[in-house]
Design an enzyme around this catalytic site. Structure first.
Site, mmCIF file in Angstrom:
data_model
loop_
_atom_site.group_PDB
_atom_site.id
_atom_site.type_symbol
_atom_site.label_atom_id
_atom_site.label_comp_id
_atom_site.label_asym_id
_atom_site.label_seq_id
_atom_site.Cartn_x
_atom_site.Cartn_y
_atom_site.Cartn_z
ATOM 1 N N HIS A 76 0.735 -1.119 0.146
ATOM 2 C CA HIS A 76 -0.181 -0.087 0.065
ATOM 3 C C HIS A 76 0.913 1.332 -0.080
ATOM 4 C CE1 HIS A 76 -3.665 -2.013 1.732
ATOM 5 N NE2 HIS A 76 -3.492 -2.480 0.584
ATOM 6 N N CYS A 82 -2.771 -0.352 7.252
ATOM 7 C CA CYS A 82 -1.922 0.947 7.162
ATOM 8 C C CYS A 82 -2.246 1.815 8.574
ATOM 9 C CB CYS A 82 -2.283 1.687 5.878
ATOM 10 S SG CYS A 82 -1.840 0.688 4.556
ATOM 11 N N CYS A 92 -6.462 1.690 5.094
ATOM 12 C CA CYS A 92 -7.078 0.436 5.649
ATOM 13 C C CYS A 92 -6.524 0.041 7.117
ATOM 14 C CB CYS A 92 -6.660 -0.613 4.796
ATOM 15 S SG CYS A 92 -4.753 -1.276 4.810
ATOM 16 N N GLU A 112 0.718 3.933 1.715
ATOM 17 C CA GLU A 112 1.241 4.347 3.147
ATOM 18 C C GLU A 112 2.391 3.579 3.523
ATOM 19 O OE1 GLU A 112 -3.398 4.432 3.508
ATOM 20 O OE2 GLU A 112 -1.783 3.446 2.261
#
Length: 162
Positions: A77, A108, A105, A79
């Protein structure tokens, strides 16, 4: 008009997301401290691994809904990539601000909490209530960013605390 800091950093994160190699969603992230950019990240396969653009999307093939079964996705991801990029260069992200094009999410969110990020400014929604619950419980300030309706006039920028 000169953009506010949030407008400035969110415009940069929009550019960062264009490097994404995800077939389902482009996401960009930016870590900032003292109005200085520490690291950027976008969602895509780990360094040295083939991208979804090359091999296809397993989650798409299996019909996995958004927000579920993160472990079968080959992408990291945005992040996570931003935090990893900062770590790779030896840059502390403690007390930094994370700008991201989509609500984080739960994976993260947990990483942001443990990395010491103090504030998250995000744009789009994501179906993950647990992420928001954990961020609130950890005391991280979370702000949903909304585009200004008439250019970069700081007086009309709308922000809402989440």
């Amino acid at each position: 008009m000169r953009p506010t800091w949030d407008e400035y950093f969110m415009s940069i994160v929009e550019l960062v997301k264009t490097r994404s190699t995800c077939l389902r969603r482009q996401v960009g992230a930016l870590l900032v401290k003292d109005k200085r950019i520490l690291a950027t990240g976008y969602n895509g396969a780990p360094v040295g691994c083939k991208h979804c653009l090359e091999v296809g999307c397993l989650r798409e093939k299996l019909g996995v809904p958004s927000g579920q079964r993160h472990e079968i996705c080959r992408a990291t991801h945005a992040e996570q990539n931003a935090i990893a990029q900062a770590a790779y260069s030896g840059t502390s992200v403690k007390n930094s601000i994370l700008y991201v094009t989509t609500q984080p999410c739960v994976m993260c969110a947990k990483l942001a909490i443990n990395a010491g990020i103090s504030k998250i400014v995000f744009k789009g929604d994501y179906p993950d209530e647990l992420a928001m619950e954990l961020l609130k419980e950890a005391g991280i300030r979370v702000v949903k960013y909304e585009e200004p309706s008439h250019g970069f006039d700081p007086g009309i920028v709308k922000r809402s605390e989440v």
